[in-house]
Scaffold this active site. Structure first.
Site, PDB file in Angstrom:
ATOM      1  N   ARG A 108      22.663  43.750 -19.242  1.00 22.17           N
ATOM      2  CA  ARG A 108      23.412  44.501 -20.233  1.00 22.17           C
ATOM      3  C   ARG A 108      24.125  43.550 -21.165  1.00 22.17           C
ATOM      4  O   ARG A 108      24.596  42.490 -20.732  1.00 22.17           O
ATOM      5  CB  ARG A 108      24.486  45.354 -19.535  1.00 22.17           C
ATOM      6  CG  ARG A 108      23.916  46.542 -18.850  1.00 22.17           C
ATOM      7  CD  ARG A 108      24.963  47.303 -18.081  1.00 22.17           C
ATOM      8  NE  ARG A 108      25.298  46.622 -16.851  1.00 22.17           N
ATOM      9  CZ  ARG A 108      25.856  47.204 -15.806  1.00 22.17           C
ATOM     10  NH1 ARG A 108      26.159  48.479 -15.855  1.00 22.17           N
ATOM     11  NH2 ARG A 108      26.128  46.523 -14.717  1.00 22.17           N
ATOM     12  N   SER A 177      25.117  37.516 -11.453  1.00 22.84           N
ATOM     13  CA  SER A 177      25.361  38.054 -10.107  1.00 22.84           C
ATOM     14  C   SER A 177      24.470  37.451  -9.031  1.00 22.84           C
ATOM     15  O   SER A 177      23.659  38.142  -8.412  1.00 22.84           O
ATOM     16  CB  SER A 177      25.185  39.559 -10.150  1.00 22.84           C
ATOM     17  OG  SER A 177      25.860  40.066 -11.254  1.00 22.84           O
ATOM     18  N   ASP A 230      29.421  39.493 -10.523  1.00 22.97           N
ATOM     19  CA  ASP A 230      29.659  40.907 -10.880  1.00 22.97           C
ATOM     20  C   ASP A 230      30.808  41.527 -10.094  1.00 22.97           C
ATOM     21  O   ASP A 230      31.534  42.390 -10.600  1.00 22.97           O
ATOM     22  CB  ASP A 230      28.382  41.754 -10.735  1.00 22.97           C
ATOM     23  CG  ASP A 230      27.681  41.611  -9.393  1.00 22.97           C
ATOM     24  OD1 ASP A 230      28.098  40.788  -8.572  1.00 22.97           O
ATOM     25  OD2 ASP A 230      26.690  42.338  -9.169  1.00 22.97           O
TER      26      ASP A 230
HETATM   27  C1  BGC Z   1      24.192  38.374  -4.962  1.00 20.31           C
HETATM   28  C2  BGC Z   1      25.643  38.504  -5.336  1.00 20.31           C
HETATM   29  C3  BGC Z   1      25.869  39.782  -6.112  1.00 20.31           C
HETATM   30  C4  BGC Z   1      25.308  40.968  -5.366  1.00 20.31           C
HETATM   31  C5  BGC Z   1      25.482  42.278  -6.117  1.00 20.31           C
HETATM   32  C6  BGC Z   1      23.699  39.640  -4.272  1.00 20.31           C
HETATM   33  O1  BGC Z   1      22.332  39.559  -4.030  1.00 20.31           O
HETATM   34  O2  BGC Z   1      23.994  37.268  -4.115  1.00 20.31           O
HETATM   35  O3  BGC Z   1      26.089  37.384  -6.076  1.00 20.31           O
HETATM   36  O4  BGC Z   1      27.243  39.941  -6.331  1.00 20.31           O
HETATM   37  O5  BGC Z   1      23.940  40.771  -5.109  1.00 20.31           O
HETATM   38  O6  BGC Z   1      24.864  42.248  -7.345  1.00 20.31           O
END
Ligand code: BGC
Length: 504
Positions: A108, A177, A230
């Site tokens: 996004r 993320s 995130d």
């Molecule tokens: C990632 C995290 C992320 C989470 C939610 C996981 O697979 O390692 O960094 O916050 O997914 O998106």
């Protein structure tokens, strides 16, 4: 009776017996078949059981691992990553900021205008784009060039018609993320990929540098003011709206949580200087592991066939990327052991063909004939013409898998609350009864499709929270959905830090 008549009568009797025998045989066969099915289902149910006692063990294991992860680098499978975010938005932020939110199947881009009073986001524009599948396993340059060009088009569209401002370089909050080892607010290296991404050249690289190089190539005047996970964005937006927010959880394609920790509790960085005395810690709880987790043979197979075996064990039991595939594996096993789903469909052997939103749709099918279940079994899994009893079985499998996921996520949340003393266990105020519990209102910001769009998942999660904490304590814990928090929160943090830096 003549000989012929006797012969016919005997013949009829023989045929009748044979038919009756076949019917009985089929019934016995079908009973045996169901016995096998019931056995597989029972095994699944038992292996996925999460009675409150076991959930409490998971809570305690989570707390132990949190301490271990904070004590030393590599001290636990829980990475407990530093974020360098030691201030959360207060509501006084002003200005126009951009955000880029990259982390799932979509990314996004956003632009927000802040008015300087809590909850007054003056305007907010968002554009979502799916990430083309091939870019998830291509090169970092391909991925970031695609992102930079999308961002550029977005900026041009947003700014067309408006007066060219006496531009300072545009500032961007970059929400990324995946597990990143940060060395400052705006720098950090990618430790490993999760959620199906696998761009090898990027592991170990500075994420912001790769983005900024692509921004330069695209000719867009923009700088990444900070890099956040995130969960951290979600916490920032949660806090912007509600000062009682202390943690954030994502349960979507992947799962993770972050929370506000006392700087002196982060032993692995003794002497860490923060002006607030706190720092947000990105737990990366998807990688949590404990022998108390209820693991099935399906989880073991899923893990060993995944691109990251022995990693993200908690995530593989909870998040949207995997639940559908666990359900697929159970249906495949039943299909191989009985013919209640008809001839074994070749589609059942295709990994990830059954996606979690379809599991939710089957689970929440409230039509008397379970029409949606029949449709999904047919169109997605190539299983047609099954009886209502078999459709009900499919729903039951969805429930077992989803219930376990939701209850484990609840245990994770209570683990955080326990670590920061918000689980009510230290809060009895001299009274004797449970109703004397004095708990501060505690808000956990939450985002992710599994929680926001799957009502039964949500119900199971809330139910488990109340069971573990007890009603008296649970009523003080608010799970607050923060829509688009990961991205908006990134922009808010960019705004917040920009004003801190300007104040010097
Ligand atoms: C990632 C995290 C992320 C989470 C939610 C996981 O697979 O390692 O960094 O916050 O997914 O998106």
């Amino acid at each position: 009776m003549g000989k012929v008549a006797v012969g016919v009568a005997v013949g009829v009797a023989v045929v009748a017996c044979a038919v009756a025998g076949m019917v009985v045989g089929r019934r016995v066969g079908s009973r045996r078949k169901w016995k096998r099915v019931v056995r597989v289902l029972k095994e699944l149910e038992e292996a996925c059981e999460t009675p409150v006692g076991r959930l409490r063990q998971v809570v305690d294991a989570m707390v132990v691992e949190m301490h271990a992860g904070l004590a030393s680098e590599g001290g636990s499978k829980l990475k407990m990553l530093l974020t360098f975010v030691d201030h959360l938005p207060t509501g006084s932020e002003i200005g126009t900021y951009y955000a880029l939110d990259l982390g799932g199947t979509n990314f996004r881009v956003l632009r927000i205008q802040l008015g300087g009073r809590r909850s007054s986001i003056l305007s907010q524009d968002v554009e979502r784009r799916p990430i083309p599948q091939h870019l998830m396993t291509s090169t970092s340059e391909d991925l970031f060039d695609f992102i930079a060009s999308t961002l550029k088009q977005f900026v041009e569209k947003e700014e067309s018609g408006s007066e060219p401002s006496p531009v300072r370089t545009r500032e961007l909050g970059f929400t990324f993320s995946f597990p990143v080892k940060q060395s400052s607010l705006r720098s950090g290296i990618l430790m490993k990929w999760t959620k199906g991404f696998a761009i090898e050249d990027m592991v170990g690289k500075e994420v912001v540098e790769l983005l900024e190089a692509a921004l330069v190539r695209s000719g867009l005047d923009m700088r990444a003011a900070l890099l956040v996970n995130d969960t951290v964005g979600t916490l920032a937006l949660g806090r912007y709206h509600d000062a009682d927010t202390v943690a954030a959880v994502i349960i979507g394609t992947g799962t993770n949580a972050c929370y506000l920790e006392r700087a002196d509790a982060i032993i692995k960085c003794q002497g860490l200087l923060t002006s607030s005395g706190y720092m947000v810690v990105n737990m990366e709880w998807g990688n949590f592991w404990s022998s108390h987790l209820p693991r099935t043979s399906y989880d073991i197979d899923l893990d060993s066939e995944s691109p990251n075996p022995n990693h993200q064990g908690f995530e593989k039991m909870i998040s949207g990327m995997y639940l559908g595939d666990i359900v697929r594996r159970v249906i495949l096993r039943i299909s191989l052991e009985s013919d209640i789903f008809g001839p074994v469909s070749s589609r059942l052997s295709i990994p990830f063909i059954l996606q979690t939103p379809l599991v939710a749709a089957m689970h929440e099918d409230d039509s008397p004939e379970l029409k949606e279940v029949a449709k999904i079994l047919k169109e997605t899994l190539g299983i047609s013409e099954v009886s209502l009893k078999v459709r009900k079985l499919a729903v039951r499998i969805c429930d077992v898998v989803t219930r376990r996921a939701a209850r484990l996520a609840a245990a994770g949340i209570v683990g955080i609350l326990k670590k920061i003393g918000r689980d009510g266990s230290g809060g009895i105020t001299g009274g004797r009864s449970k109703s004397d519990v004095k708990m501060r209102r505690t808000v956990v910001a939450i985002e992710g499709g599994l929680y926001t769009s799957y009502a039964i998942f949500r119900q199971h999660l809330h139910g488990a929270l109340s069971e573990i904490l007890g009603e008296d304590v649970a009523q003080h814990v608010v799970l607050q959905v923060t829509e688009d928090g990961s991205g908006i929160g990134g922009a808010l943090l960019a705004a917040s830090y920009s004003s801190i830096l300007q104040r010097g």
